[in-house]
Design an enzyme around this catalytic site. Structure first.
Site, short mmCIF file in Angstrom:
data_model
loop_
_atom_site.label_atom_id
_atom_site.label_comp_id
_atom_site.label_asym_id
_atom_site.label_seq_id
_atom_site.Cartn_x
_atom_site.Cartn_y
_atom_site.Cartn_z
N GLY A 124 1.00 -1.15 0.24
CA GLY A 124 0.12 0.08 -0.14
C GLY A 124 0.78 1.25 0.03
O GLY A 124 2.21 1.12 0.32
N CYS A 125 0.16 2.50 -0.18
CA CYS A 125 1.11 3.43 -0.41
C CYS A 125 1.38 4.13 0.86
O CYS A 125 2.67 4.28 1.06
CB CYS A 125 0.05 4.66 -1.11
SG CYS A 125 -1.60 4.96 -0.51
N TYR A 126 0.73 4.27 1.97
CA TYR A 126 1.06 4.75 3.28
C TYR A 126 2.09 3.44 3.85
O TYR A 126 3.06 4.12 4.30
CB TYR A 126 -0.19 4.71 4.16
CG TYR A 126 -1.07 5.63 4.03
CD1 TYR A 126 -0.71 7.04 3.99
CD2 TYR A 126 -2.41 5.66 3.73
CE1 TYR A 126 -1.70 8.20 3.68
CE2 TYR A 126 -3.19 6.66 3.73
CZ TYR A 126 -2.85 7.96 3.90
OH TYR A 126 -3.88 9.04 3.45
N ALA A 177 5.47 4.34 2.64
CA ALA A 177 6.18 5.38 3.03
C ALA A 177 6.60 5.42 4.41
O ALA A 177 7.67 5.63 4.78
CB ALA A 177 5.38 6.77 2.93
#
Lengths: 342, 342, 342, 342
Positions: D148-150, D153
Site C-alpha cells: 500500500g501507499c502509506y 512511505a
C-alpha cells in the site's frame, strides 16, 4: 462607536481585520497605516473592500493613533514594542497580533525572536489573549498579546486533557498543518504558487517560534513542565489550520463528555460528535474552532483533531473577540457568521 | 418573518441558500427537503451550519411547503415544473434556481433540455429574475426563474453596450470560465479533484444550455437578433465565474462613463476604474458583479471583463435578491457582506 | 555528445531544461550559470535533480561558455543580447528562451521591451524557432529565438486556417489562459499562492508583449496584415496554456481534415478527433500541442482549442526540439515521453 | 520482450502503469481489461497516452491473460484473489496492486477487508513486494503483493530505526497525509474538487486498513510487537504522500549516518542532508522515496519525514520495480526519470 486604528494594514491579517470590522456594528475604523503605501486607498489595494471603506493608508503617526480607543498591530514582529508604551500612556488599548508580547520570559523571547526587547517591563502586564483561557483578565487588560495561529489550535485542542490530569505530559506530539496565508503577503519565493501549490512539506522541525508559546500555554494550564514535539507543515491551500494532537494515557475515560462539558459555554469552540473528523473548510472565514477526540483501537494514545481558520480564530477574529471583551461588548459581536462551504 | 421552504437542499446551491439565509434578518427557514436524506440534520451533512439551524431534511410534501411564504427550488432541471403549479395555486411564491422557467419558447426549452415541459403555460408568466434588467416586474411576480450563472455574468457585462446600439450585434464572443462548484455536488468522475485539479479545458463548445438563455437576454435588450458564440471552460478552483466578452465596434466612445452611468444605482454591480482587471476572488462569497471595459490598442474590438461568484450572484444570492424584491424588503437585506480575500 | 551551457538556470525554464536534458541521450550539460548562486549545487536548489547532476552554478564566464557547442539563455529579457555576439563569434550556437531576438522590427522590439537593443543587427539573422513553421531554416541557424509560450499555442492553433485563406483575417480573437509558472520564479506578491490560488483574472488587456510576436507570426503566414485581439489570463494552477481562438468565416469546409493533413507529419502536434476538448493535463510535462477545431451551431465563427505545457512546448522542450534540429539529431530525441495524468 | 497484461486498467493505478510501461525498454503491454469499457481505446479514455498505445480495453478473459508473462492487477480489493490461482497454474507471474495478498494472517485480512478470502492458502506464499525489505525473495516469487501507499512511505521511513533497536517500539506515531489520487478514480462525492479542494481533514482515525499492514511490516522487522498509532489525512492536491513519524528514544546517536548507511545501496531511497525537509513535489512522477531524520531540540523524540508519489513508489512504480526483479532486469529499468518540478 469604538474608534479603531490599525498599524500595518497591508498584509493578510490587516485585510482580514478590515473584512471582519466592516460587519461589526459598534466599530468605526478611523486610521490604517502603511509607511510604504501612504495615500493609497485601502479598496484600491484590496478591491473586496470596495463599498465598505472610504479610507486611505497613512504613515503611522502618534497623534492620529492616540485619538483611537484601540489600536491593532498587524505588523511584523518587533514593530509593536517600539510604539506601544507611548500609546498605553495616552490611554489607548492595544491588541498586538504579532508576537512581541506573547512570551512572559524576556530571555526566551530574545532567543527565539533574535533581537532585544524594547519594553520587556510590559511582558508581565500583557495578557495572553486566548479568551477561553484568560477571559476575565482580558476584560481588564490594557495590552493584549493576540495568540499565534498554531498555539490557538493546539492549546484549545489540548486544554481539557491537560486540565484533567489524566494524560502523560512528558511526550505530547502536535503535528500541525497550515494554509499558506499563514506565511503572510510578503514577496517570497517559498510561497509562490509555483513552489507550494500541489506539494506538501514540513518546515522548521528543529524549532519554530510557536514552540515556546505553545509550551508556555500548556505549562500554565498544567502547572508543571510539559514535553512537547511540535512539527508545522505547509498545506497547498490558502486558509486553515489542522492540528493533529497525540497524547499518551492509561485511562479509558469518557473523553467526549469531558470536552463537551469543558466547552459547553464557549461560543467559539465546537466539540463535534464522537467519531467526527473536522474539515478545515467548516471554519473557513469564521472565528470558530472545531474539535474531535478519538482513542483509536481502544489503545493508549489519544488523538485530538482541532481546526481553525488561521486568519480568523488564529489572528484577526480572535483579536476582535478580545476587543469585544475589553470594551464590554457581546463577545461574538461582528463574528457570528457562517463558514464558506464549498 | 418570511417563512421559507427549500426543495432539494443537498447540493451546493442549497447549502449556499442556507448560509446566506442564516444571516438574513427577516427570514425563517422552516422546511428543507431531500427525498434521499429524510431525517438527516442539515448541520450533520453541512457542518459549517452548526449553531445556525435546528432543522432536518424531510421528504417533499405539499402541505408543509404550502405553509411557506416562498419556496426556493434548488433541484435538478425538470423537478420544479412538476410541483410549481400546485404551490402557486396555494398562494406560495416561487423562485426556481434551476432552468425550468428560464426560456420563453417552449420548443426551444424542450430542444435544449431534452424533455417535454410539464407546465409550459407558465413560461410566459414566469419572470426572468435578473433584477438589473427586470426589477419592477420581479416585485410583482409569483414565479421567478432565477438566471443561470453564465447568463448572469454575460448579460450584466454586455447590457450597457447592447442598449447603446453602438456595437455590432452579429458576432459577439463570450469566452467564459467557471469554478467546479458550478457543476454541482453529484458524484461524477469529471469533477473529481484528480480529474479537474491542475488542469483546464473548454466543454460543450458545440452548444451549452446557457447559450439560448444568454441569447434570449441579449435579444430582449437589443430588440433584434444577436449572433453569439459562447464557450464555457472549467477552472481548477471551486468558486467564481469570469466572462471575457468581445464585441466589434466602429466607435471610440467613453465606454467607461457609459458603464458607470448605467450601473450608478445598482447596489450589486460595481464598475471598476478604467484599466482594471477584476479578479474572481474579489466577489468570493458575495452577491456582487464587478466589471471592467477595455478597448485594447484603440482597435475595433471591445473587451469586457465580468466576474461573479457562481453560487451567489450566479445562484443563491440572486435568488435572495429576488426574494427581497418580491417581499418589499431592502434589496440588499442579508447580502451586504465583504468578499473573502485571500 | 553535445556539450551544453545554460545561462540563468535558477528559474522555472532553467530547471525544466535540466529535467528534460537529464533524459536526453546525446547531451552533456557542462556549465550552468547564476551570478547570485555561485557555488550552489543545482540539486541543492532543485532536489528533484538529485542523482542526475553533479554540477554547481557558476558565475557566467565567456571562456567556459565558449567551450560549449550550444548555449541556452534562460535569462530575463535583455540579458542574452549582451552576450550573444561574442559567443557567436566563438562558434557557439545559441538558443535564446527569452524575447531578445523574437521580433524582426527593432523599433517594435524597443517599444514593447522598453530598452534599446544591444545587437539589433542580429534580429534579421535570428531564426524564429517554431519548427512547425521554420524547420528547414532552424537546421542551419546559428541563433534561434525560441518562441514565447502564448505565441506557440496560438500560432500552431491558427496556422492551418491562416494558410487556407478561408477565414477573415481582420478580427481574430485569442483568449488565452496560462498557469502561474509562466510568470516565473521571481519573488512577487502577485504570484503568491495566497494571491492567485482559488482566483482567476485577465491581465495586460491593453497590450501584452506577446501580441506583436503573435501578430508577426500570423502576418508571416498570411502574407498580409492581421487584426488580432489577444487577452491573457492567469489560471490557479502551475503548468499549462489553453488558447481559445475565434475566427470568422463564410465557409463550411472540412476543417477537421484540413488540420489533420496539415499536421500529419508533425510529431509534436496532435489533432484530436472531431468534437474533442483538449485538457491541459494531457500535455503536462511533454512537448506536445493538442488541438481541436469546432464550428459551433454551424455558424460563422470557428473555435480552435489549443493546449501546451508552457514550460515544455512553450519553453524548454521546444528549445531542445530546436537543438535537435540544429545538431541533426532525431527531432524528438529526449522528448518522447508520456504526459502526467492525473 | 516481456508480455504484460493489466486487469482493471481504468483507474489511476492503471493509467499510471501504462504511463510508466510506455517508457520501459523491455516490455510490451498486450492485454488490458475493463469489463465496462470493452472496446474503448485506452488513449480515448486517457488522451495522455495518444501515440504510445494502439490498444483497447477488453473483457477479462483467462486465455488472453494466460498468454502473458506477467499480469498486474489494478483492481478493487477482492478481485485478484478470484483469478490468481488459475493464472499461477498457467505459469503466469502475478503482481497484485490491491490488498488481497498483503496480510499474512487470514483472520486479520477478513476482519479488515470484510469478506472471506478466496484463496487464503496463497497468503503465505505471496511475497510482500517492498524490495528494500524483501529483494531476494521477490526475485523468485510467483505472486507479489504490492505494498500500500502509506505502508511504503512509513516502512521505509522507519526501517533503519526499527532495525537499530534504539527506539521505543511501544508508541510509534505515523501522521500521514495523502493527495486525493490515493482515493481512486471512482465517482464519489467526498473526492469532488468542490469537497476536498481548499480543505484538509483526517479520516479513518478509528482504524484504517493500512494499519495492520504497517504493523505487520514493523513487527517483521523488529521481531516483536509494535505499538503504532496511524492517522491518515487527505491533502488538497493530486499526487504525493508525506509521512511524519514520531518515535521515542533515550539515545543521541548519529541517526543521519545510520540512515545513509542503511540506504547507501538503494537506488530509490534518497536520504536527504541533515536538517532537510523533503517536499512531495521532489518525487512527483518518480519512484523515489526521499527521507530526512531530525531530533528536534535535542529531545527524546525523533521525527522522520518520508515522501513518495503515491501512484509511483506507492503503487505502479513499485510494481514495475518488482517486475524488474522477478524478470532479472535492471531494477531501475523504465524508472530512472526526473521528478516534475514545478
Amino acid at each position: 462607536m469604538i474608534s479603531v486604528g490599525i498599524v500595518g494594514g497591508t498584509g493578510y491579517t490587516g485585510v482580514e481585520l478590515l473584512r471582519l470590522l466592516a460587519n461589526h456594528p459598534q466599530v468605526d475604523v478611523k486610521v490604517i497605516t502603511s509607511r510604504s503605501n501612504d495615500g493609497v486607498r485601502v479598496d484600491e489595494m484590496f478591491p473586496n473592500l470596495r463599498g465598505h471603506y472610504d479610507l486611505a493608508f497613512t504613515v503611522p503617526d502618534g497623534k492620529s493613533l492616540e485619538s483611537c480607543d484601540v489600536v491593532f498591530f498587524a505588523t511584523p514582529n518587533g514593530t509593536a514594542m517600539t510604539l506601544v508604551p507611548d500609546l498605553l500612556d495616552a490611554g489607548v488599548k492595544i491588541i498586538d497580533l504579532a508576537a512581541d508580547f506573547r512570551l512572559k520570559d524576556e530571555a526566551q523571547w530574545e532567543k527565539w525572536y533574535g533581537m532585544p526587547h524594547a519594553c520587556a517591563d510590559l511582558l508581565q502586564e500583557a495578557v495572553y489573549g486566548l479568551p477561553e483561557l484568560n477571559r476575565e483578565v482580558i476584560r481588564d487588560a490594557r495590552l493584549v498579546a493576540n495568540p499565534g495561529c498554531y498555539p490557538t489550535a493546539v492549546t484549545l485542542g489540548l486544554m481539557p486533557l491537560i486540565e484533567s490530569g489524566q494524560v502523560d505530559l512528558s511526550s505530547i506530539v502536535a503535528d500541525c498543518k497550515s494554509g499558506v496565508s499563514g506565511a503572510g503577503r510578503g514577496a517570497n519565493v517559498a510561497t509562490l504558487m509555483g513552489e507550494c501549490g500541489e506539494s506538501f512539506k514540513a518546515y522548521a522541525v528543529s524549532g519554530h517560534r510557536h514552540l515556546p508559546e505553545i509550551r508556555q500555554n500548556l505549562e500554565t494550564i498544567a502547572g508543571e513542565p510539559v514535553g512537547l514535539t511540535f512539527v508545522p507543515h505547509l498545506l497547498p491551500m490558502i486558509r486553515g489550520i489542522h492540528a493533529t494532537l497525540y497524547l499518551k494515557t492509561e485511562r479509558h475515560s469518557d473523553w467526549q463528555s469531558m470536552y463537551e462539558s469543558r466547552y459547553a459555554e464557549e461560543f467559539f469552540v465546537d466539540v463535534l460528535p464522537a467519531g467526527s473528523h473536522p474539515e478545515t473548510r467548516t471554519v473557513k472565514a469564521i472565528n470558530h474552532n472545531r474539535i474531535a477526540i478519538h482513542q483509536p483501537q481502544e489503545g493508549d494514545t489519544l488523538v485530538v483533531l482541532s481546526v481553525i481558520d488561521n486568519l480568523v480564530k488564529g489572528a484577526a477574529g480572535q483579536a476582535i473577540q478580545n476587543m469585544n471583551l475589553m470594551f464590554d461588548l457581546h463577545e461574538s459581536a461582528g463574528l457570528n457568521t457562517v463558514a464558506l462551504l464549498p
